[in-house]
Design a protein around this motif. Sequence first.
Motif, PDB file in Angstrom:
ATOM      1  N   ARG A  94       0.834  -1.215   0.000  1.00 43.63           N
ATOM      2  CA  ARG A  94       0.000   0.000   0.000  1.00 43.63           C
ATOM      3  C   ARG A  94       0.867   1.263   0.000  1.00 43.63           C
ATOM      4  O   ARG A  94       0.602   2.209  -0.740  1.00 43.63           O
ATOM      5  N   PHE A  95       1.952   1.254   0.805  1.00 51.29           N
ATOM      6  CA  PHE A  95       2.856   2.413   0.852  1.00 51.29           C
ATOM      7  C   PHE A  95       3.466   2.649  -0.534  1.00 51.29           C
ATOM      8  O   PHE A  95       3.619   3.779  -0.975  1.00 51.29           O
ATOM      9  N   ALA A  96       3.831   1.548  -1.200  1.00 51.35           N
ATOM     10  CA  ALA A  96       4.432   1.675  -2.540  1.00 51.35           C
ATOM     11  C   ALA A  96       3.430   2.296  -3.513  1.00 51.35           C
ATOM     12  O   ALA A  96       3.780   3.174  -4.304  1.00 51.35           O
ATOM     13  N   ASP A  97       2.175   1.860  -3.403  1.00 51.68           N
ATOM     14  CA  ASP A  97       1.136   2.442  -4.267  1.00 51.68           C
ATOM     15  C   ASP A  97       0.970   3.932  -4.005  1.00 51.68           C
ATOM     16  O   ASP A  97       0.633   4.705  -4.889  1.00 51.68           O
ATOM     17  N   GLY A  98       1.234   4.326  -2.743  1.00 54.96           N
ATOM     18  CA  GLY A  98       1.122   5.742  -2.381  1.00 54.96           C
ATOM     19  C   GLY A  98       2.371   6.541  -2.738  1.00 54.96           C
ATOM     20  O   GLY A  98       2.442   7.736  -2.458  1.00 54.96           O
ATOM     21  N   GLY A  99       3.385   5.876  -3.294  1.00 49.04           N
ATOM     22  CA  GLY A  99       4.580   6.591  -3.757  1.00 49.04           C
ATOM     23  C   GLY A  99       5.736   6.612  -2.757  1.00 49.04           C
ATOM     24  O   GLY A  99       6.740   7.294  -2.986  1.00 49.04           O
ATOM     25  N   ASP A 100       5.648   5.868  -1.655  1.00 44.76           N
ATOM     26  CA  ASP A 100       6.726   5.814  -0.658  1.00 44.76           C
ATOM     27  C   ASP A 100       7.982   5.197  -1.306  1.00 44.76           C
ATOM     28  O   ASP A 100       7.972   4.013  -1.679  1.00 44.76           O
TER      29      ASP A 100
ATOM     30  N   GLU B  31      11.382   0.694  -3.316  1.00 44.03           N
ATOM     31  CA  GLU B  31      12.698   0.035  -3.377  1.00 44.03           C
ATOM     32  C   GLU B  31      12.617  -1.381  -2.785  1.00 44.03           C
ATOM     33  O   GLU B  31      13.201  -2.324  -3.312  1.00 44.03           O
ATOM     34  N   THR B  32      11.846  -1.511  -1.695  1.00 49.56           N
ATOM     35  CA  THR B  32      11.683  -2.824  -1.049  1.00 49.56           C
ATOM     36  C   THR B  32      11.080  -3.838  -2.031  1.00 49.56           C
ATOM     37  O   THR B  32      11.578  -4.961  -2.168  1.00 49.56           O
ATOM     38  N   LEU B  33      10.010  -3.423  -2.729  1.00 51.34           N
ATOM     39  CA  LEU B  33       9.347  -4.349  -3.660  1.00 51.34           C
ATOM     40  C   LEU B  33      10.244  -4.670  -4.850  1.00 51.34           C
ATOM     41  O   LEU B  33      10.268  -5.809  -5.336  1.00 51.34           O
ATOM     42  N   GLU B  34      11.002  -3.671  -5.298  1.00 51.64           N
ATOM     43  CA  GLU B  34      11.887  -3.912  -6.445  1.00 51.64           C
ATOM     44  C   GLU B  34      13.020  -4.879  -6.071  1.00 51.64           C
ATOM     45  O   GLU B  34      13.396  -5.751  -6.855  1.00 51.64           O
ATOM     46  N   ARG B  35      13.507  -4.737  -4.855  1.00 48.04           N
ATOM     47  CA  ARG B  35      14.548  -5.654  -4.380  1.00 48.04           C
ATOM     48  C   ARG B  35      13.982  -7.075  -4.248  1.00 48.04           C
ATOM     49  O   ARG B  35      14.598  -8.058  -4.660  1.00 48.04           O
ATOM     50  N   MET B  36      12.775  -7.156  -3.694  1.00 48.69           N
ATOM     51  CA  MET B  36      12.123  -8.457  -3.541  1.00 48.69           C
ATOM     52  C   MET B  36      11.927  -9.109  -4.918  1.00 48.69           C
ATOM     53  O   MET B  36      12.220 -10.298  -5.112  1.00 48.69           O
ATOM     54  N   ALA B  37      11.454  -8.306  -5.893  1.00 50.06           N
ATOM     55  CA  ALA B  37      11.225  -8.822  -7.248  1.00 50.06           C
ATOM     56  C   ALA B  37      12.530  -9.342  -7.846  1.00 50.06           C
ATOM     57  O   ALA B  37      12.555 -10.417  -8.468  1.00 50.06           O
ATOM     58  N   HIS B  38      13.600  -8.597  -7.626  1.00 54.38           N
ATOM     59  CA  HIS B  38      14.897  -9.019  -8.135  1.00 54.38           C
ATOM     60  C   HIS B  38      15.251 -10.408  -7.581  1.00 54.38           C
ATOM     61  O   HIS B  38      15.628 -11.318  -8.328  1.00 54.38           O
ATOM     62  N   TYR B  39      15.078 -10.572  -6.278  1.00 60.02           N
ATOM     63  CA  TYR B  39      15.442 -11.856  -5.671  1.00 60.02           C
ATOM     64  C   TYR B  39      14.467 -12.986  -6.014  1.00 60.02           C
ATOM     65  O   TYR B  39      14.867 -14.151  -6.057  1.00 60.02           O
ATOM     66  N   ILE B  40      13.212 -12.649  -6.260  1.00 56.05           N
ATOM     67  CA  ILE B  40      12.293 -13.701  -6.737  1.00 56.05           C
ATOM     68  C   ILE B  40      12.844 -14.230  -8.065  1.00 56.05           C
ATOM     69  O   ILE B  40      12.936 -15.441  -8.287  1.00 56.05           O
ATOM     70  N   GLY B  41      13.260 -13.324  -8.929  1.00 59.57           N
ATOM     71  CA  GLY B  41      13.824 -13.719 -10.224  1.00 59.57           C
ATOM     72  C   GLY B  41      15.123 -14.494 -10.085  1.00 59.57           C
ATOM     73  O   GLY B  41      15.331 -15.513 -10.772  1.00 59.57           O
ATOM     74  N   VAL B  42      15.983 -14.055  -9.168  1.00 60.58           N
ATOM     75  CA  VAL B  42      17.279 -14.723  -8.963  1.00 60.58           C
ATOM     76  C   VAL B  42      17.060 -16.174  -8.529  1.00 60.58           C
ATOM     77  O   VAL B  42      17.779 -17.086  -8.949  1.00 60.58           O
ATOM     78  N   GLY B  43      16.037 -16.404  -7.693  1.00 63.67           N
ATOM     79  CA  GLY B  43      15.755 -17.771  -7.238  1.00 63.67           C
ATOM     80  C   GLY B  43      15.021 -18.601  -8.286  1.00 63.67           C
ATOM     81  O   GLY B  43      15.199 -19.824  -8.353  1.00 63.67           O
ATOM     82  N   LEU B  44      14.179 -17.941  -9.087  1.00 62.77           N
ATOM     83  CA  LEU B  44      13.395 -18.680 -10.084  1.00 62.77           C
ATOM     84  C   LEU B  44      14.246 -19.147 -11.269  1.00 62.77           C
ATOM     85  O   LEU B  44      14.002 -20.210 -11.841  1.00 62.77           O
TER      86      LEU B  44
END
Length: 397
Positions: A299-305, A310-323
């Motif tokens: 929700r914070f990311a949707d609000g522009g925090d 950055e947290t979600l982008e880092r998480m996405a990066h690591y989801i990809g690294v593991g997949l």
Amino acid sequence: MRKIDLTNFQVATSETARQINRRIALSLIRRHQPLSRAELARRSGLQRSTVSAIIGQLIDQGWVTEGASASSLRGRRPRHLHLNVERAGILAVDVRSETTRVGLAGLDARFVMQTAWPTPETPAGFVHELTRTAAAFKSAHGEIVCEGMGVSLAGRVDGSGRLVFAPNLRWMPVDLRELLEAAVCIPVALENAASACALAELWFGHQPDDVKHLIAVTISEGVGVGLLLNGQLVHGFGGMAGEFGHVTLVEDGLPCRCGRRGCWEQYASNRAAVQYYLGRQAADEAPGDRSLTFTDVVRFADGGDPRAIETLERMAHYIGVGLAPLITGLAPQVVVVVGEVTAAWDRIGPIVERVVRERSLPAVDTRIVPTDAATQPRLRGAVALVVQQHFGAPNVA
Ligand SMILES: [Zn+2]
């Protein structure tokens, strides 16, 4: 083709052939309903007399109903066969580290009733709560006959239904199926949540019929992987296959609840994201941290925090690294992603796709798709555990 297991086999009897034909008929009705007996004979290749005998039995037992007649130019009107979805009630249970959700569903995985409670700290407490819920469902829907209970777990169970690994639940190994069957008095099927989600895609998802190699990745408090290869769930030795969440991704990385360091789930799970947002390591979680959830971060990311983004982008990066190594090594046709992260897939998905593309072999053309949270994939997975026992190919030889 499997080699015949000479320590544990079952010879074919005339009953075996009947069972197989019955399940083929049931599955064809489920897939193509409404359909007539003639159409069923044509699709199955069975003799009309055999079809009639099977259908007579399925109607007697309440699995199939005969619906309104279809119009026909000739005098005799064929009556259409339907699956009686309300016949069998299925108790579906999704056990996560914080919340347990219980639903009562029909054979079509539509829920008529649901409830949720905080997951008890011990298996005994869990069995006690579940027994109460089952009794409450029974008194609310006395007309529904419960065929079985499916339980999808944040953990791994072996072939005998013993919970053998559940670091996020923090339950010790226990004969969970035995405890549950003694308490609820119906057959209980237990499965890791990610494996159950993979099965749910097979039975209730919208994948093409030719999808036989599918990986489900559940991203929640941890990261779970369910492997469906050659059309079958892969369990591995002791039921432990699929623990990619605890494969080391970062040498000497963050400590994990499993006792090792640098595990995939320390970088790609909801808990990891929340702790990263708070500027901590996942293993440092204090009880007070529960006030901030992963859904808040989305929700914070949707609000522009910027920190949440950055947290979600880092998480996405690591989801990809593991997949990427999973896709390179196992060549699935589809990877389905399950969890709250799918609500932010517009932001997460493109990063995951890019990282996977950069790190996996170009010959593997795997689709990565988020599941719709509204379908409750983990709970639907618990339903699939029971459905497959009635409609799946029987295990012979
Ligand atoms: Zn670990």
